[in-house]
Design a protein around this motif. Structure first.
Motif, PDB file in Angstrom:
ATOM      1  N   VAL A   1       7.322   1.773   5.109  1.00  0.00           N
ATOM      2  CA  VAL A   1       7.486   1.134   3.796  1.00  0.00           C
ATOM      3  C   VAL A   1       8.234  -0.195   3.953  1.00  0.00           C
ATOM      4  CG1 VAL A   1       8.465   1.391   1.476  1.00  0.00           C
ATOM      5  CG2 VAL A   1       7.477   3.386   2.647  1.00  0.00           C
TER       6      VAL A   1
ATOM      7  N   ILE B   1       4.217   6.165  -4.043  1.00  0.00           N
ATOM      8  CA  ILE B   1       4.397   6.292  -2.585  1.00  0.00           C
ATOM      9  C   ILE B   1       4.186   7.736  -2.143  1.00  0.00           C
ATOM     10  CG2 ILE B   1       6.179   6.207  -0.771  1.00  0.00           C
ATOM     11  CD1 ILE B   1       6.925   3.482  -1.812  1.00  0.00           C
ATOM     12  N   ARG B   2       4.717   8.682  -2.908  1.00  0.00           N
ATOM     13  CA  ARG B   2       4.502  10.104  -2.567  1.00  0.00           C
ATOM     14  C   ARG B   2       3.013  10.445  -2.591  1.00  0.00           C
ATOM     15  NH1 ARG B   2       9.647  10.942  -4.963  1.00  0.00           N
ATOM     16  NH2 ARG B   2       8.790  10.883  -7.063  1.00  0.00           N
TER      17      ARG B   2
ATOM     18  N   HIS C   1      -1.339   8.419   8.663  1.00  0.00           N
ATOM     19  CA  HIS C   1       0.102   8.314   8.906  1.00  0.00           C
ATOM     20  C   HIS C   1       0.548   6.934   9.342  1.00  0.00           C
ATOM     21  CE1 HIS C   1       0.959  12.890   9.256  1.00  0.00           C
ATOM     22  NE2 HIS C   1       0.562  12.491   8.061  1.00  0.00           N
TER      23      HIS C   1
ATOM     24  N   PHE D   1       2.740   0.896   3.606  1.00  0.00           N
ATOM     25  CA  PHE D   1       2.898   0.806   2.152  1.00  0.00           C
ATOM     26  C   PHE D   1       3.852  -0.338   1.841  1.00  0.00           C
ATOM     27  CE2 PHE D   1       2.521   5.740   2.110  1.00  0.00           C
ATOM     28  CZ  PHE D   1       1.182   5.638   2.422  1.00  0.00           C
TER      29      PHE D   1
ATOM     30  N   PRO E   1       9.189   7.050   6.230  1.00  0.00           N
ATOM     31  CA  PRO E   1       9.809   5.887   5.578  1.00  0.00           C
ATOM     32  C   PRO E   1       9.725   4.599   6.386  1.00  0.00           C
ATOM     33  CG  PRO E   1      11.491   7.451   6.312  1.00  0.00           C
ATOM     34  CD  PRO E   1      10.175   8.130   6.499  1.00  0.00           C
TER      35      PRO E   1
ATOM     36  N   SER F   1       9.031   8.332   0.891  1.00  0.00           N
ATOM     37  CA  SER F   1       7.940   8.647   1.827  1.00  0.00           C
ATOM     38  C   SER F   1       8.415   9.588   2.917  1.00  0.00           C
ATOM     39  CB  SER F   1       7.418   7.348   2.461  1.00  0.00           C
ATOM     40  OG  SER F   1       6.510   7.642   3.504  1.00  0.00           O
TER      41      SER F   1
ATOM     42  N   ASP G   1       1.311   8.977   0.444  1.00  0.00           N
ATOM     43  CA  ASP G   1       1.632   9.822   1.597  1.00  0.00           C
ATOM     44  C   ASP G   1       0.616  10.968   1.739  1.00  0.00           C
ATOM     45  OD1 ASP G   1       3.778   8.873   2.986  1.00  0.00           O
ATOM     46  OD2 ASP G   1       5.273  10.192   2.081  1.00  0.00           O
TER      47      ASP G   1
END
Ligand code: NAI
Length: 286
Positions: free
Chosen positions: A137, A102-103, A111, A115, A134, A131, A106
């Protein structure tokens, strides 16, 4: 919210290949990413076999199957996921590894990209916290085998925005699946009910009460289940079942979720069910 047409799938294993297939059949372009080239090759082969089965059954035509295959591309290069509208990860069931993915997403995606995680048991709220955005997600929990199973459990992290939940629910309907929404909690709904039953069936084997065949047969004949709990554990993967039980046990801190000692031994022995050729039954590998 922009239309979710470009789909990314990370992890081309049992679940990832099925997820990629249902999106491709529904007309989406899918990019599958995996660390392993052989896993990507296997995924393509299993997709071809599964699509041919659908052609034989008459639910797809040969040209439709070929067109679906043509919509799936695969890569080991993570950064190629940068133009995706939604990325669904179906990698190893570990919070640290999923959070790292996830990072990394990102860092490369728009944007407003969404995810989704296909996790069976990890807290979506903890995953979302990895994230910088967030609210994007969410859990999209498919069931095995993906092309066959109707339900997608949509799990809202505490941070998930209404717009993201709505977009993912609509997308699920658009691929012909049935979404049902749950708040984030250990095991969500289906696995919280299902894994303890499989675990208890394994305890019955451990205690020598009956044979695995008879236990399965009792649940089929006596509870009208289409498949017994041990055969289902073998299908899901006993390592996945153990992971879910550990999550429930630690998460709720309640002994009623303690993993069966025999389940732990089966996993330690590498007897993981269908995928390893041996579980509570034997599965000849081709
Ligand atoms: P699998 O072991 O069949 O496939 C995982 C794939 O992910 C492998 O091809 C591996 O090479 C790849 N992978 C691992 N780490 C990666 C990374 N960092 N980047 C890219 N690829 C990576 O696993 P399976 O069964 O498909 O499960 C995947 C996820 O789906 C897990 O979170 C599992 O809990 C969940 N799940 C599994 C179900 C099942 O019945 N097997 C049902 C529902 C959810």
């Amino acid at each position: 919210m922009t239309e979710l047409s470009k789909i990314g799938v990370i992890g081309a294993g049992t679940m990832g290949s099925g997820i990629a297939q249902v999106f491709a059949v529904a007309g989406h372009h899918v990019l599958m990413q995996d660390l392993s080239e052989p896993a990507l090759d296997r995924a393509r082969r299993s997709m071809e076999t599964s699509l041919q089965r659908l052609v034989k059954k008459g639910s797809l035509t040969e040209p439709q199957a070929a067109a679906a295959m043509a919509r799936v591309s695969s890569t080991t290069v993570f950064d190629l996921l940068d133009d995706r509208d939604i990325v669904i990860e179906a990698i190893i069931e570990r919070l640290d590894v999923k959070a790292e993915v996830i990072r990394k997403l990102d860092g490369i995606c728009r944007h407003d990209a969404i995810f989704a995680s296909n996790t069976s048991s990890i807290s979506l709220t903890e995953l979302a916290a990895a994230s910088a955005h967030p609210g994007r997600v969410i859990g999209m929990h498919f069931f095995n085998p993906v092309p066959v199973m109707q339900l997608v459990e949509i799990i809202r992290a505490l941070q998930t925005t209404d717009a993201v939940a709505e977009a993912v629910t609509d997308l699920t309907r658009a691929i012909g699946k049935t979404p049902r929404v749950s708040k984030d909690s250990y095991g969500f709904i289906v696995n919280r009910l299902l894994a303890p039953q499989i675990n208890e069936a394994i305890n019955c084997v451990y205690e020598g009460l009956a044979t695995p065949e008879d236990i399965d047969s009792m649940m089929k004949l006596g509870a009208n289940h289409p498949m017994g709990p041990l055969a289902l554990g073998d299908l899901i993967g006993l390592d996945v079942v153990l992971n879910i039980m550990e999550t429930l046990y630690q998460g709720f801190d309640d002994p009623k979720y303690r993993p069966s000692p025999l389940l732990k031994q089966m996993v330690a022995a590498g007897y993981l069910g269908r995928k390893s050729g041996k579980g509570f039954a034997d599965y000849p590998q081709h």
